[in-house]
Design a protein around this motif. Sequence first.
Motif, PDB file in Angstrom:
ATOM      1  N   VAL A  21      18.902  22.348  71.601  1.00  0.00           N
ATOM      2  CA  VAL A  21      19.779  21.945  72.700  1.00  0.00           C
ATOM      3  C   VAL A  21      20.656  20.775  72.267  1.00  0.00           C
ATOM      4  N   ARG A  22      20.055  19.799  71.603  1.00  0.00           N
ATOM      5  CA  ARG A  22      20.835  18.643  71.142  1.00  0.00           C
ATOM      6  C   ARG A  22      21.967  19.067  70.207  1.00  0.00           C
ATOM      7  N   SER A  23      21.620  19.883  69.223  1.00  0.00           N
ATOM      8  CA  SER A  23      22.633  20.287  68.247  1.00  0.00           C
ATOM      9  C   SER A  23      23.697  21.173  68.888  1.00  0.00           C
ATOM     10  N   SER A  24      23.325  21.981  69.879  1.00  0.00           N
ATOM     11  CA  SER A  24      24.314  22.818  70.565  1.00  0.00           C
ATOM     12  C   SER A  24      25.325  21.967  71.311  1.00  0.00           C
ATOM     13  N   LEU A  25      24.858  20.888  71.917  1.00  0.00           N
ATOM     14  CA  LEU A  25      25.747  20.009  72.676  1.00  0.00           C
ATOM     15  C   LEU A  25      26.560  19.087  71.778  1.00  0.00           C
ATOM     16  N   CYS A  26      26.389  19.198  70.467  1.00  0.00           N
ATOM     17  CA  CYS A  26      27.246  18.489  69.517  1.00  0.00           C
ATOM     18  C   CYS A  26      28.428  19.339  69.079  1.00  0.00           C
ATOM     19  N   LYS A  27      28.448  20.583  69.504  1.00  0.00           N
ATOM     20  CA  LYS A  27      29.492  21.501  69.076  1.00  0.00           C
ATOM     21  C   LYS A  27      30.804  21.235  69.826  1.00  0.00           C
ATOM     22  N   PRO A  28      31.913  21.801  69.334  1.00  0.00           N
ATOM     23  CA  PRO A  28      33.232  21.489  69.921  1.00  0.00           C
ATOM     24  C   PRO A  28      33.346  21.780  71.402  1.00  0.00           C
TER      25      PRO A  28
END
Length: 651
Positions: free
Chosen positions: A621-628
Amino acid sequence: MSLHGQDSGASATSVLTSAAGNVIAAVSATASAGHASATVKVKHKKPRLEYIWYGILGLLALATLLNATYLAWATLRRYRSRHGKPTSSPHPTGKVALRRLPQAVVSGSRIVSFRMRIPYIDMTLFELVLTMVYIGGCLAWCLTPTDGLLPRNNLLPGTWGGKTGIVAAGHIPLAVLLALKNNPITWLTGLGHEKLVLMHRIVSRVLFLMTWLHLVGEYFRSLPKLLNAGWKVAGLVGAIAQTITTIFGIKQIRHRYYEVFYSSHVFLILVFIISVHYHCVGAKYDRYVWPVWVLWGFDRILRGSRYLLFNVILKPKNPKALIEHLGSDGLRVTLKRRIPGGWKAGQHVFLAFPKLGIESHPFTIGNVYEKEENGDEAEMVFIIRAMGGQTRMLIDRAMPSGSCEMASLFDGPYGHPEDIRPFTTCVFIAGGTGVTYTIARMHQLFKDVHASNACAKRVAFIWAVRTETEYEWISADLSKVVALAPSSISLSVEIFLTGAPRDADAQALPVLEKGFEDAEKGLAPLSTVSSSERKPGTESCNEKCDAGSSTQGSGACTPTKSGVSTPTAAVATVGIDGAFPCMSRRSGRPDVCRILEEEITASEGAVAVDVSGPDGLVDAVRSSLCKPFAGPMATLKGTPTVLLSVEQFRM
């Protein structure tokens, strides 16, 4: 030679002799003055530790200001929603709007500070930077001269060794303050003790480093005088106790042997504080340790008062907890207590079972606060997966007959869950028993919407669970909560059975009891089937994964144990025999990147994401919310901001 000439020569001789004497006297005086100055010791200014505390208080004031700003924004949003004023944002136009620059800054700062994690060290970028800056600041304070007098002594072991000792002593009260369950910092900043424990670790690392630098400095200063007094030996004992505590606090050791960590932590920290206090009395710096006893005593008195109030003074009708074995190492613990003021959805308590030991463990309350009819007690429900220690003892007691009763004590409630009432879209993501946090939050949100005290228009609930048995732990509770959903909310509930084969036929979810038939008519008829039907024209994360992205943990492609990706669009999905079209069940792992992208880009206002579960799910979830799609550039183009709340116990 005339008499006059003789007198002139004698006069010249006397002048030269006098001048030579004066020069010799001046040189002698200069030499004496230089020798005297060489023997006089220059007295430098004492170091002032309050400068470090000024910086700490500045950070606390900033956090308090940010919390006050957030509360004001949340209150304004709820006020506008209650009075029928629009709270939605314009739909993204694809064009950059500079008026959204503040929101873009918020999005960027959240990504950099709290979502980007550094591999192998289990720290966010914010934690790492803050730790390095904090340690660097303390080292600079220890190595910087206190004044401009010569000769400088700031790099001598005796000087920096003493200053690091002062820094270590001055940080003990702060380390203890950040570890308190009843924490005044929580009241100011809105950060619960389970989140402040991260700051506690940062301060503890500084304390550990400064303690050993102090020991090394004193060693090089004078080895014979290192342990020539009892108070110096006490300092060494405290350093050893702290070192052992630090080793037991390593994540892998702490999680695997929690019982050992907890017991040793309590004992060794007490040894550390007593030893260091005696050491600081000898060094005349005990003023830094006295506040520790005040803080610790305040917390003990308050926790003891809570125990007495909830377990003795407000004596429950039945002091025992009902412990039920649910299968697959699952437990349901139910107890009833009188709790003035109740609890907030998502809070936790510390449960203790005196027959099994003195340890207490944190468990999230799996239901909202509701008093019994014609009574003043409220039921608390906990869903627990038995691991080891006390939880394994509990399941051993309950297994023979399926359930048992046992005397229990509780302390709480604790925690400060984020206020999600002002958000337009709320996404709840859970793995395993983390669902106790998200289901309670969703239930409370529905109650707030019914009371016109929340702005939610869209709710997405995702739960990844390994087996059918584990799903049945709360299937009835989940159905009851879904039946309470307001008709104004667009609701989607997706259950993922991660232990089921990919090609297994999904079975219908259990049908609700007859008593809920009328309530389900008020639900928004939203059915979630495939990713292509969610939002046409959106590039899914599975397509990016198939194109060659192989980064694990990003959420774009969740690998199974065999290493094969499980795209959500490829799994079977069904409803509940037509009863709840908003609910579906799938085989495989959730593609959290796709889910989040679709929910965020389609939202008409601010988005709140709550996640609770294992590390892999939280990291995805954290890494997904770092996406553009959740970044600052998307925010400038109209995409709403996203608030991520993570519920994980890291004791």
